[in-house]
Scaffold this motif. Sequence first.
Motif, mmCIF file in Angstrom:
data_model
loop_
_atom_site.group_PDB
_atom_site.id
_atom_site.type_symbol
_atom_site.label_atom_id
_atom_site.label_comp_id
_atom_site.label_asym_id
_atom_site.label_seq_id
_atom_site.Cartn_x
_atom_site.Cartn_y
_atom_site.Cartn_z
ATOM 1 N N GLY A 178 20.271 23.032 8.721
ATOM 2 C CA GLY A 178 20.537 21.662 8.293
ATOM 3 C C GLY A 178 21.256 20.903 9.381
ATOM 4 N N LYS A 179 21.363 19.599 9.208
ATOM 5 C CA LYS A 179 22.035 18.754 10.181
ATOM 6 C C LYS A 179 23.297 18.201 9.565
ATOM 7 N N VAL A 180 24.381 18.327 10.296
ATOM 8 C CA VAL A 180 25.655 17.810 9.813
ATOM 9 C C VAL A 180 25.642 16.288 9.913
ATOM 10 N N PHE A 181 26.115 15.639 8.889
ATOM 11 C CA PHE A 181 26.198 14.184 8.888
ATOM 12 C C PHE A 181 27.254 13.743 9.890
ATOM 13 N N THR A 182 26.852 12.908 10.836
ATOM 14 C CA THR A 182 27.755 12.528 11.929
ATOM 15 C C THR A 182 28.302 11.119 11.731
ATOM 16 N N GLY A 183 28.712 10.799 10.518
ATOM 17 C CA GLY A 183 29.299 9.485 10.266
ATOM 18 C C GLY A 183 30.692 9.386 10.857
ATOM 19 N N ARG A 184 31.227 8.167 10.849
ATOM 20 C CA ARG A 184 32.562 7.971 11.415
ATOM 21 C C ARG A 184 33.399 7.104 10.475
ATOM 22 N N MET A 185 33.325 7.410 9.208
ATOM 23 C CA MET A 185 34.075 6.650 8.221
ATOM 24 C C MET A 185 35.549 7.002 8.286
ATOM 25 N N SER A 186 36.399 6.001 8.448
ATOM 26 C CA SER A 186 37.845 6.197 8.511
ATOM 27 C C SER A 186 38.385 6.586 7.145
ATOM 28 N N ALA A 187 39.228 7.624 7.133
ATOM 29 C CA ALA A 187 39.845 8.060 5.874
ATOM 30 C C ALA A 187 40.718 6.953 5.295
ATOM 31 N N LYS A 188 41.413 6.221 6.161
ATOM 32 C CA LYS A 188 42.280 5.136 5.705
ATOM 33 C C LYS A 188 41.466 4.061 4.984
ATOM 34 N N VAL A 189 40.331 3.681 5.597
ATOM 35 C CA VAL A 189 39.466 2.667 4.987
ATOM 36 C C VAL A 189 38.935 3.164 3.640
ATOM 37 N N ALA A 190 38.523 4.435 3.595
ATOM 38 C CA ALA A 190 37.959 4.997 2.365
ATOM 39 C C ALA A 190 38.979 5.008 1.232
ATOM 40 N N TYR A 191 40.213 5.419 1.517
ATOM 41 C CA TYR A 191 41.226 5.491 0.459
ATOM 42 C C TYR A 191 41.691 4.093 0.038
ATOM 43 N N LEU A 192 41.721 3.168 0.990
ATOM 44 C CA LEU A 192 42.032 1.784 0.618
ATOM 45 C C LEU A 192 40.946 1.219 -0.303
ATOM 46 N N ALA A 193 39.688 1.530 0.029
ATOM 47 C CA ALA A 193 38.578 1.065 -0.802
ATOM 48 C C ALA A 193 38.651 1.671 -2.199
ATOM 49 N N LEU A 194 38.972 2.966 -2.272
ATOM 50 C CA LEU A 194 39.082 3.634 -3.567
ATOM 51 C C LEU A 194 40.228 3.044 -4.388
ATOM 52 N N GLY A 195 41.357 2.772 -3.735
ATOM 53 C CA GLY A 195 42.494 2.179 -4.442
ATOM 54 C C GLY A 195 42.185 0.786 -4.952
ATOM 55 N N LEU A 196 41.540 -0.022 -4.106
ATOM 56 C CA LEU A 196 41.198 -1.389 -4.512
ATOM 57 C C LEU A 196 40.206 -1.379 -5.659
ATOM 58 N N PHE A 197 39.204 -0.507 -5.577
ATOM 59 C CA PHE A 197 38.226 -0.414 -6.664
ATOM 60 C C PHE A 197 38.906 -0.013 -7.975
ATOM 61 N N SER A 198 39.776 0.980 -7.922
ATOM 62 C CA SER A 198 40.436 1.476 -9.141
ATOM 63 C C SER A 198 41.276 0.386 -9.794
#
Length: 384
Positions: A178-198
Amino acid sequence: MFLTIFWKFLLLGCTSFGGPAAHIGYFRKEFVERLGWASETEYAQWVALSQIMPGPGSSQVGFALGYHRGGIVGAIAAFIGFTLPSVVLMCVFATLGSQFSEYSAFIGILGALKLMAVVVILDAIWGMGSSFCQSYRTRLIAILSMLFMLLWPLGLGSLLLIILAGVAGALWLGETQGKVFTGRMSAKVAYLALGLFSILFIVTALIHGSGWLALAAELFQAGSLVFGGGHVVLPLMSEQLADLVSTTNLLTGYAAAQAVPGPMFTLASYLGAVSAPDGQMLAWALLATLAIFLPGLLLMLVGQHFWQGLSHYSRLQGAVAAINAAVVGLLIATLLFPILPSSVGSVWQALIVVVAFVWLRWQKPAIWQLVAVFVLGGLVTALF
């Protein structure tokens, strides 16, 4: 970078007819094949994520493409560019009504653009199938996925399909390469997005009554709960907005959303515009648009972060391989129903689709060239 991404997505927003499956084809043709902004593997995994997450699938894929290319600024540029033409046209519908939809030239162009959507979806199936259905196992998964979607034409069908394909792939393909997903999503951005959505989800669930705030709250809730893309939003909206929007306006907006390019979620733009007091149409339309799109876009940021963090596990790689194949089957099923029956009505139209598909695969014209040929053909058909 913002202007470059905005401009590319704006052009697609002006020409992307045919619904979410066609949009996925347009994006792949432009950003994977022609511009090389992302790899086939990265793109397929964004498509798979968009099937798992609630919200507007094609807009989520475009949002992910924009983030991959230019960070959060690029994601915003992609969203605005792709959505803006549809929002403008929906506001025009709300202002002028749909009188011009009776003109033969409009009907001819719309019919031609439906045929073009079939061609673009065929191209996406061909390209993604060549990449992700190379073994007999992945081809079998694609075929079974197609049959599943044709036999289970319900709103949560695509979500259930992705889950089942992931489980099957983890068990059946877990030891394959398989191929590893080589994204570059920032953990900070992701958790901020999750907090704002919640926070927004909880707050909007508590808002009731009438007025712009209640409308925005109901649309945010709808955007948070819709699985399966634009067509599924109609029954949920009819329930959520029963006290705020008339059934006539809802159905008129739904019909208008299918007649314009871009995402079907801009149905909310129409509802905001027709619900607004005098002089506030634009503000209400923009607020309604943001309310329904925002939850799906925030969740896409969250999903990318966790997806890339887990993608090195062999079982997940097998799941990803199966999900990629299932997406091909999903596209085939969507093409067979409802797109083909509503777009191709004669042998001559089928022949046009075949010829255009060969031209697209052989000469690889830009999307605007494809659009120009079909628009011209639609005009000629209507006038003569």
